[in-house]
Design a protein around this motif. Structure first.
Motif, PDB file in Angstrom:
ATOM      1  N   VAL A   1       0.849  -1.183   0.000  1.00  0.00           N
ATOM      2  CA  VAL A   1       0.000   0.000   0.000  1.00  0.00           C
ATOM      3  C   VAL A   1       0.885   1.234   0.000  1.00  0.00           C
ATOM      4  O   VAL A   1       1.705   1.429   0.904  1.00  0.00           O
ATOM      5  N   ALA A   2       0.753   2.046  -1.026  1.00  0.00           N
ATOM      6  CA  ALA A   2       1.523   3.288  -1.127  1.00  0.00           C
ATOM      7  C   ALA A   2       0.565   4.452  -1.268  1.00  0.00           C
ATOM      8  O   ALA A   2      -0.329   4.428  -2.119  1.00  0.00           O
ATOM      9  N   LEU A   3       0.731   5.461  -0.434  1.00  0.00           N
ATOM     10  CA  LEU A   3      -0.040   6.696  -0.528  1.00  0.00           C
ATOM     11  C   LEU A   3       0.803   7.742  -1.230  1.00  0.00           C
ATOM     12  O   LEU A   3       2.028   7.793  -1.064  1.00  0.00           O
ATOM     13  N   TRP A   4       0.138   8.595  -2.006  1.00  0.00           N
ATOM     14  CA  TRP A   4       0.829   9.605  -2.800  1.00  0.00           C
ATOM     15  C   TRP A   4       0.315  10.992  -2.438  1.00  0.00           C
ATOM     16  O   TRP A   4      -0.441  11.597  -3.181  1.00  0.00           O
ATOM     17  N   PRO A   5       0.680  11.544  -1.275  1.00  0.00           N
ATOM     18  CA  PRO A   5       0.249  12.900  -0.926  1.00  0.00           C
ATOM     19  C   PRO A   5       1.015  13.950  -1.714  1.00  0.00           C
ATOM     20  O   PRO A   5       2.222  13.817  -1.940  1.00  0.00           O
ATOM     21  N   THR A   6       0.308  15.002  -2.132  1.00  0.00           N
ATOM     22  CA  THR A   6       0.915  16.077  -2.917  1.00  0.00           C
ATOM     23  C   THR A   6       0.582  17.419  -2.293  1.00  0.00           C
ATOM     24  O   THR A   6      -0.575  17.690  -1.961  1.00  0.00           O
ATOM     25  N   LEU A   7       1.610  18.272  -2.133  1.00  0.00           N
ATOM     26  CA  LEU A   7       1.387  19.610  -1.598  1.00  0.00           C
ATOM     27  C   LEU A   7       0.589  20.445  -2.597  1.00  0.00           C
ATOM     28  O   LEU A   7       0.735  20.286  -3.813  1.00  0.00           O
ATOM     29  N   GLU A   8      -0.209  21.347  -2.074  1.00  0.00           N
ATOM     30  CA  GLU A   8      -1.055  22.171  -2.942  1.00  0.00           C
ATOM     31  C   GLU A   8      -0.262  23.224  -3.696  1.00  0.00           C
ATOM     32  O   GLU A   8      -0.599  23.573  -4.834  1.00  0.00           O
ATOM     33  N   LYS A   9       0.799  23.752  -3.074  1.00  0.00           N
ATOM     34  CA  LYS A   9       1.560  24.841  -3.667  1.00  0.00           C
ATOM     35  C   LYS A   9       3.063  24.570  -3.522  1.00  0.00           C
ATOM     36  O   LYS A   9       3.474  23.846  -2.621  1.00  0.00           O
TER      37      LYS A   9
END
Length: 421
Positions: free
Chosen positions: A238-246
């Motif tokens: 299981v891999a999560l891919w969080p991305t910053l908004e800016k």
């Protein structure tokens, strides 16, 4: 097996092809549910006067995921009224919504509220307080009972669901990754970003003066990859891919990370529950005119793509960049390869030959300041929803708060063919 690193680059020279509006449904702005009085810390706006006595606005949809019922989605309602200081009386929750594109109406119900009944958080939350922060207004029993979480505790913006029914939710105050049960109970301590000063000014325990992440620039996007591993002792990765908004100051691209999440039904493995190698997974270069990423969403299981929302900070006639972009290659790539992304729809220039919104025009614009939900329905269709920031956003009218609009968009080509020669 899941590949480790890639650099995602969004094309800046290729214009988005013209897509078509094929579905339009509206949840009225003045939609409320029963709950504790809300809006006690905001000013009047767009002819709406708070507080909202014994009720909570059904608004601020910042992420959607499909359910097992076709056409029905779980929708995250974010931190309420736009800031930590004014959202302490807004109870964080997830709704079940069903847009009916035949009637143009949206049915909804509360799926669950978010809470910390097991006292997992190690800092004070609103539910522990006698009065709201910087106020003499008592915190009601409806928030105290079960330790409900509010918009002063977290700013939830993105969500994925694991096969066991639990949810991971991306937050902007930490930013944090938050693991919740199927009914909204916090399961483990929030996961923080590694690295010195990699926090926002709204972090509950860290010095705001040292924050490298701007306010409201945390985990706006969150995708997940669940894959079989070629081993006999562990069947899921299981891999999560969080991305910053800016972007961070001095950087031109958005940081996106890989977090190896523990899967509760499997024994823990070395390296799980940690950010991979303690550094960003890659960078997403925003298209020209965009200043923020509204969402990064995984597609359906049989179409291995990621879809992104790119936007400016404008609304109404001033809006100039509202794009849907997508990654085309299979996510299981060798680390030497790059994941190609390209615009697939311009939300300010959609064809509307059947005038589905009834405005008398065969052109359609989606001119909202925040557009934060996209779901891949199939290779030619995406569902998009705006965060209406009730009662503040007014992209459709200068005097009325925006409705929550659900639009079904037909792409000019299948996703698998987009961006290829």
């Amino acid at each position: 097996m899941l590949a480790p690193l890639f650099l995602a680059t969004i094309a800046t020279t290729q214009p988005a092809p013209r897509a078509e509006l094929v579905g339009f449904a509206v949840l009225p702005a003045d939609t409320f549910r029963d709950g504790p009085t809300s809006g006690q810390f905001i000013d009047p706006a767009n002819d709406r006067t708070p507080p909202f006595v014994d009720k909570q606005p059904v608004q601020g949809i910042s992420s959607m995921i499909a359910t097992d019922v076709p056409g029905t989605y779980l929708a995250v309602s974010d931190n309420g009224f736009g800031a930590k200081r004014n959202s302490a009386d807004y109870v964080l929750c997830v709704y079940e919504v069903t847009p009916n594109f035949e009637t143009g109406e949206v049915t909804w119900k509360l799926a669950f509220e978010l809470s910390d009944p097991d006292d997992i958080l190690d800092w004070p939350i609103v539910a522990e307080m006698e009065t709201y922060p910087d106020s003499d207004i008592p915190v009601p029993a409806k928030i105290k009972e079960g330790r409900k979480l509010t918009g002063a505790d977290f700013d939830i913006e993105s969500m994925v669901r694991l096969p066991d029914g639990t949810f991971w939710i991306g937050d902007e105050f930490g930013p944090f990754l938050l693991h919740f049960s199927a009914d909204g109970k916090l399961l483990e301590p929030p996961v923080e970003l590694p690295g010195e000063s990699m926090h926002s000014p709204d972090h509950p325990t860290k010095d705001p003066a040292t924050a490298k992440i701007a306010r409201s620039a945390g985990f706006e996007g969150l995708g997940a990859t669940i894959a079989d591993l070629p081993t006999q002792d562990e069947s899921l990765y299981v891999a999560l891919w969080p991305t910053l908004e800016k972007p961070l100051d001095g950087e031109s691209g958005l940081r996106t990370y890989i977090y190896r999440a523990n899967f509760p039904t499997k024994p823990e493995k070395e390296g799980w529950g940690e950010y991979k190698d303690k550094f960003p997974y890659g960078l997403i270069q925003l298209s020209e005119g965009a200043v923020a990423l509204g969402e990064t969403s995984a597609s359906s299981a049989n179409i291995p793509y990621y879809v992104h929302i790119e936007r400016d900070n404008k609304q109404g006639a001033e809006a100039h960049t509202k794009l849907i972009s997508a990654s085309f290659e299979n996510v299981f790539l060798d680390s030497r390869n790059r994941l190609q992304t390209t615009p697939v729809a311009d939300l300010l220039d959609l064809a509307d030959p059947n005038d589905l919104d009834g405005d008398g025009s065969t052109d359609f614009r989606f001119p909202f300041v925040t557009i934060e939900s996209v779901v891949v329905v199939d290779e030619r269709t995406v569902l998009i929803c705006n965060d209406n920031n009730y009662p503040f956003s007014n992209g459709r009218s200068e005097t009325e708060p925006d409705h929550t609009e659900f639009i079904l968009v037909h792409l000019p080509k299948p996703l698998s063919e987009m961006g290829r020669n």
